[in-house]
Structure formats: C-alpha cells, structure tokens
Write a protein that holds these residues in place. Structure first.
Motif, short mmCIF file in Angstrom:
data_model
loop_
_atom_site.label_atom_id
_atom_site.label_comp_id
_atom_site.label_asym_id
_atom_site.label_seq_id
_atom_site.Cartn_x
_atom_site.Cartn_y
_atom_site.Cartn_z
N TYR A 34 0.84 -1.19 0.00
CA TYR A 34 0.00 0.00 0.00
C TYR A 34 0.88 1.25 0.00
CZ TYR A 34 -4.07 -2.93 1.01
OH TYR A 34 -5.08 -3.86 0.95
N SER A 36 1.81 4.65 -1.95
CA SER A 36 1.25 5.59 -2.92
C SER A 36 2.21 6.75 -3.12
CB SER A 36 -0.12 6.10 -2.46
OG SER A 36 -0.07 6.58 -1.13
N TYR A 51 -0.90 4.27 -6.67
CA TYR A 51 -1.39 3.64 -5.45
C TYR A 51 -1.12 2.13 -5.52
CZ TYR A 51 -5.57 2.24 -8.07
OH TYR A 51 -6.44 1.70 -8.99
N GLU A 52 -1.18 1.48 -4.38
CA GLU A 52 -0.87 0.05 -4.31
C GLU A 52 0.43 -0.27 -5.06
OE1 GLU A 52 -4.58 -2.73 -3.64
OE2 GLU A 52 -5.00 -1.41 -5.35
N TYR A 89 5.82 13.12 -3.03
CA TYR A 89 5.75 12.48 -1.71
C TYR A 89 5.30 11.03 -1.85
CZ TYR A 89 5.87 17.20 0.27
OH TYR A 89 6.22 18.48 0.62
N TYR A 93 0.85 2.67 4.06
CA TYR A 93 0.04 2.18 5.15
C TYR A 93 0.97 1.46 6.12
CZ TYR A 93 -3.53 -0.60 7.57
OH TYR A 93 -4.33 -1.17 8.51
N ASN A 97 -1.21 1.96 15.08
CA ASN A 97 -2.02 3.01 15.68
C ASN A 97 -2.01 4.28 14.83
OD1 ASN A 97 -3.69 2.83 17.81
ND2 ASN A 97 -2.22 3.55 19.34
N ASN A 98 -0.91 4.47 14.14
CA ASN A 98 -0.79 5.57 13.18
C ASN A 98 -0.77 4.92 11.80
OD1 ASN A 98 -0.11 8.00 14.99
ND2 ASN A 98 1.39 6.47 15.63
N PRO A 99 -1.91 4.70 11.18
CA PRO A 99 -1.95 3.83 10.01
C PRO A 99 -1.32 4.37 8.74
CG PRO A 99 -4.13 4.69 10.50
CD PRO A 99 -3.25 5.10 11.63
N TYR A 100 -1.01 5.66 8.69
CA TYR A 100 -0.42 6.17 7.46
C TYR A 100 0.78 7.07 7.78
CZ TYR A 100 -4.61 4.44 5.25
OH TYR A 100 -5.61 3.62 4.81
N PHE A 102 3.79 9.56 5.66
CA PHE A 102 4.27 10.15 4.41
C PHE A 102 5.80 10.18 4.39
CE2 PHE A 102 0.80 11.74 1.89
CZ PHE A 102 -0.26 11.87 2.79
#
Lengths: 110, 118
Positions: A34, A36, A51-52, A89, A93, A97-100, A102
């Motif tokens: 995941y 992106s 993405y993906e 950027y 994923y 707890n912090n799913p994303y 950058f």
C-alpha cells in the motif's frame, strides 16, 4: 512513527528519466503493498500518481511508474517534461495506531 | 465532478479550539473513508486522521490523539475536524481528502489554513 526517507532533491533534463526512492521499514513499506505517490506543485493540493505500489489512477500518464523492493519503494518519471517539476511524496500504510505515514518529500527539477 | 471544499481555518491562540469543515460533492460521500492531512508552512505532508464510511472507526496520528476529533455527517455530505488544545506546532494548511482507492487519497480539497499564535 517516523517519516519515510526520500532524497531532498532530484533532477533531470527534458526527455530523460528520474527515479525517486522512498525508504521505510518492515512495519510500513516492506510490510504492505500500500505505497502511494503524490505530486504537488507549489501552492496546489497534492495529486495522486500511484497507489498500491504500481497502479495508476485514470488520467495519470504511463510515464509515471512505481515499484517496490523490500523496505524501499521507487517512483520513476520517464520522458521528463517541464510540468513534472514539482514536489513528490510517497506514503505507506503501516497498519498500526498511526496507520499512514508520508515521506519527507523530493523536489524534482527539470 | 468530485469537489472537496474546506472551511473554518483561521488564527487562534495556543490552547484554543477550532472546527474545520469539508463539504463534499460530486460523489456518494457515505461510500468512502475520508481523511485529514496537514502541511506546515514550507514542510511536508502529515496524515492527521481518518474515518470510516459510517463513522464507526476513527484513527489519529499520535501527536493529535486526545486533542482532535474527526467526525462526519453523511446526510450533509460533510467531514469535520474538531481541534482542541491547539499548539503552535498545529499551524498548517489542513486538507480534506477522499480515500477513493485502497489506502490512498484520490481527491483533495484546496486546504484551509490554521495558524496557532498569540
């Protein structure tokens, strides 16, 4: 959750290719498909490019391609054009707890 | 045409509160996860929070958990971010974005600027 590591800058001449790396850990980039990529021109909102890991939304030219190996993802821009000059950027994923998270961003100069 | 329009930003003192709104149109809002992403002046992007289609699941970045609350009103096609106990480091342009593809944002608003300063 630390930001993913990108080179601060990259450059290429018109028509050439440039590849931007995005290094994370086995908890984010290496652990999920995941990843992106976004392009951001000055004063504008980000635009989704990939993405993906390697899929392109409709309307994004196939000059933009993505890949991943281990904990490092890459974005390649082929056939560089003047309008490709922007900040790029990555994001991943991380399933926590912090799913994303950058990346730190890369300024591309054409 | 998909449109996301943020509002509610402004100047607020440290410790104060602000509520951001995002009006969505051009798609079935209730079908999508939504998120807030921020960008401090001259800095990179930071994911802030996201919310499931029915509001039953919410996630936050560590730095805002307990101070910010994400919510949505599907009847009004609107996304919100209630920001309390604001700090100088919360100063940023806040973007609303749709998670229209797996784990990524395919549409973004133009952002609303939040400045925390005395």
């Amino acid at each position: 959750q630390s930001a993913l590591t990108q080179p601060p800058s990259a450059s290429g001449s018109p028509g050439q290719s440039v590849t931007i790396s995005c290094t994370g850990t086995s908890s984010d980039v290496g652990g999920y498909n995941y990843v992106s990529w976004y392009q951001q021109h000055p004063g504008k909102a980000p635009k989704l490019l990939i993405y993906e890991v390697s899929k392109r939304p409709s309307g994004v030219p196939d000059r933009f391609s993505g890949s991943k190996s281990g904990n490092t993802a890459s974005l390649t821009v082929s056939g560089l054009q003047a309008d490709d000059e922007a900040d790029y950027y990555c994001s991943s994923y991380s399933g926590s707890n912090n799913p994303y998270v950058f990346g730190t961003g890369t300024e591309v100069t054409v | 045409e998909v449109q996301l329009v943020e509002s509610g930003g402004g100047l607020v003192q440290p410790g104060g509160s602000l509520r951001l709104s995002c009006a969505a149109s051009g798609f079935t809002f209730s079908n999508f996860w939504m998120r807030w992403v921020r960008q401090a002046p001259g800095e990179g992007l930071e994911w802030v929070a996201n919310i499931k289609q029915d509001g039953s699941e919410k996630n936050y970045v560590d730095s805002v958990r307990g101070r910010f609350t994400i919510s949505r009103d599907n009847a009004k096609n609107s996304l919100y971010l209630q920001m309390d106990s604001l700090r100088a480091e919360d100063t940023a342009l806040y973007y609303c974005a749709r998670e229209g593809v797996p784990r990524a944002s395919d549409y973004w608003g133009q952002g609303t600027l939040v400045t925390v300063s005395s």
